[in-house]
Enzyme design. Structure first.
Site, PDB file in Angstrom:
ATOM      1  N   GLY B  57       0.065  -9.331  -0.671  1.00 46.48           N
ATOM      2  CA  GLY B  57      -0.817  -9.406   0.476  1.00 46.48           C
ATOM      3  C   GLY B  57      -1.569 -10.717   0.521  1.00 46.48           C
ATOM      4  O   GLY B  57      -1.979 -11.263  -0.494  1.00 46.48           O
ATOM      5  N   THR B  58      -1.729 -11.183   1.717  1.00 45.17           N
ATOM      6  CA  THR B  58      -2.399 -12.470   1.874  1.00 45.17           C
ATOM      7  C   THR B  58      -2.600 -12.708   3.355  1.00 45.17           C
ATOM      8  O   THR B  58      -1.910 -12.108   4.186  1.00 45.17           O
ATOM      9  CB  THR B  58      -1.474 -13.567   1.279  1.00 45.17           C
ATOM     10  OG1 THR B  58      -2.134 -14.190   0.207  1.00 45.17           O
ATOM     11  CG2 THR B  58      -1.118 -14.632   2.272  1.00 45.17           C
ATOM     12  N   THR B  59      -3.579 -13.569   3.664  1.00 43.56           N
ATOM     13  CA  THR B  59      -3.567 -14.152   5.009  1.00 43.56           C
ATOM     14  C   THR B  59      -3.775 -15.637   4.868  1.00 43.56           C
ATOM     15  O   THR B  59      -4.769 -16.080   4.278  1.00 43.56           O
ATOM     16  CB  THR B  59      -4.707 -13.584   5.879  1.00 43.56           C
ATOM     17  OG1 THR B  59      -4.728 -12.178   5.769  1.00 43.56           O
ATOM     18  CG2 THR B  59      -4.518 -13.989   7.329  1.00 43.56           C
TER      19      THR B  59
END
Lengths: 232, 275
Positions: B57-59
């Site tokens: 997960g990441t943005t």
């Protein structure tokens, strides 16, 4: 013990004789000239038919390496063909790796590196050619010379081959910074005509502009030699 | 270019070896002989190449505007439902004129961007001129195509400045390379795109662009559980890059934005005493 038969052996006074002999082979080769102008570079080379039966038009001694990069040489014809093909492949390979066009110094360094490889390896001889590589980098015209030892340097105008000294003296007197394409073309033709056997069929000329190369055809060369003959 | 191999000194048959050299083929750059062996083999990570794979997960986001390029990233690393770190650095400083963002496998991104940095530096020393952003991103793409189907997981953006201006590229482990004006990568990218696409203009000022980047990341971290931590913001301009914000806590941002709207930010604006 003779120090000149094996390539990978220095002589006691620090010379690599095979490399020097290769440069002698270059000196015996037909003359070629490169002149750097402000917005174009001109490469001119002498071509000689070995017999009347040979079709001189089909001898091509200026190799196009990329859409705006050309190379010519003095020395052994076959070696030049091999080196030109390797350099052509390297131009395309560079584009696959990096997307951009390779700069002229990169290609000149690559060519000289190929030539250097064969000065340090047993069982093979050096390339018997010195090349002139011309192209544009950062919108600036550049002319490079490489020789069998693997040295590479940039020049404003130069000549290789049989009458190189005579042509270089001529260029030293008449070259100046910022020549327009037409003037550079006339200068190159004049320089070549002084040393080449008479007859336009013996000269090949190529103009390298920023985005393209113009190979002068037979009629254009003939026209040019006529104009040059009329000039002083 | 081929490196000369000293072990072939003086061998009479080396000329034949030349025929197999890279020079005679249009081969892609050969990466070092690193063996990537995942515990259960590449097929186990079949879901791992998708941007929305929860495990990574990441943005991260980047966009081009008149003052250059803005990059904004979150800083959360999660392994499933376990939060491993809230302080990861997802913008990798390749060199003074190139930045890379990390999404997907952290190790993959870190290693290959460091390899790219090494290559850029070697090129600069050998050739006297810097690699352009297009060239650097193309080189990375060449490597990743070579490792296709090996289980690499990378969705990174390469952003930098060169003689032709500032450029932004998106590169992923499938070997895709896209040049663009706006990119967002990671599990929170959909939320970030919502905000970005709404307010993006080319003629944003630097402050407006920074504000937009921060807002987009905040909204992504608010709704995506795999994104969070702090927001880091970088600005790329013609002289290189500058770190605009090293870490703004998204929790603070939540209450700040709520206050701007005249809200409390506790999830019960209608005062229905839900809890």
């Amino acid at each position: 013990m003779s120090y000149d038969t094996a390539l990978t052996v220095f002589s006691p006074d620090g010379q690599l004789f095979q490399v020097e002999y290769a440069m002698e082979a270059v000196k015996r080769g037909l003359c070629c000239v490169g002149v750097r102008g402000k917005d174009a570079i001109i490469l001119g080379v002498e071509k000689k038919a070995t017999s009347k039966l040979q079709d001189v038009k089909t001898i091509k001694k200026v190799y196009q390496l990329d859409h705006n990069l050309c190379m010519t040489f003095s020395g052994l014809n076959a070696d030049a063909r091999i080196l030109a093909n390797q350099t052509r492949l390297q131009c395309q390979q560079y584009k696959i790796y990096y997307e951009d066009d390779p700069s002229v110094d990169y290609i000149a360094k690559f060519t000289s590196q190929q030539q250097q490889k064969f000065t340090q390896r047993g069982g093979a001889r050096p390339y018997g050619i010195s090349t002139l590589i011309a192209g544009f980098s950062n919108n600036k015209p550049k002319l490079f010379q490489t020789d069998p030892s693997g040295a590479c340097s940039e020049w404003k105008a130069t000549s290789l081959g049989k009458s190189a000294k005579q042509v270089k003296d001529f260029l030293e007197k008449h070259w100046r910074e910022g020549l327009h394409e037409k003037d550079a073309l006339l200068l190159t033709t004049k320089a070549l005509m002084d040393v080449v056997e008479s007859g336009n069929k013996n000269i090949e000329l190529c103009v390298i502009r920023k985005n393209e190369c113009w190979f002068l055809n037979e009629n254009e060369v003939e026209e040019l030699t006529k104009i040059t003959a009329q000039l002083q | 270019m081929i490196d000369f191999d000293p072990s072939t000194f003086g061998l009479a048959h080396t000329y034949q070896k030349e025929d197999k050299d890279e020079i005679n083929t249009l081969a892609l750059p050969s990466a070092p002989q690193v063996i990537y062996k995942t515990l259960n083999g590449p097929t186990q990570i079949s879901g791992g190449n998708k941007l929305n794979n929860f495990k990574h997960g990441t943005t991260t986001l980047g966009f081009v505007f008149k003052e250059g390029i803005l990059l904004a990233v979150d800083s959360r690393a999660s392994m499933g439902s376990f939060l491993s770190s809230e302080q990861v650095r997802k913008v990798i400083e390749i060199n003074e004129y190139l930045l890379g963002t990390m999404a997907g496998g952290a190790a993959d991104c870190q290693y290959w961007l460091a390899y790219l940095a090494n290559h850029c530096r070697t090129y600069e020393l050998k050739n006297g001129s810097k690699l352009s952003v297009a060239a650097a991103s193309k080189f990375l793409q060449g490597i990743l195509i070579g490792y296709r189907n090996s289980g690499l997981s990378m969705g990174c953006m390469i952003a930098g400045t060169d003689t032709t201006g500032q450029h932004l590229y998106y590169i992923d482990n499938d070997g895709m390379r896209l040049k663009g004006d706006i990119f967002s990568v990671g599990s929170g990218s959909t939320y970030a795109y919502g905000v970005l696409d709404n307010h993006y203009r080319y003629d944003l000022s630097l402050d407006e662009a920074v504000e937009l980047g921060i807002r987009a990341i905040y909204h992504a971290t608010h709704r995506d559980t795999a994104s969070g931590g702090v927001v880091r913001v970088y600005h790329i301009h013609q002289d290189g890059w500058t770190k605009v914000h090293d870490g703004i806590d998204v929790v603070d941002l939540h209450y700040r934005f709520a206050q701007q709207k005249g809200l409390v930010g506790d999830g019960d604006e209608a005062k229905q005493r839900l809890f």
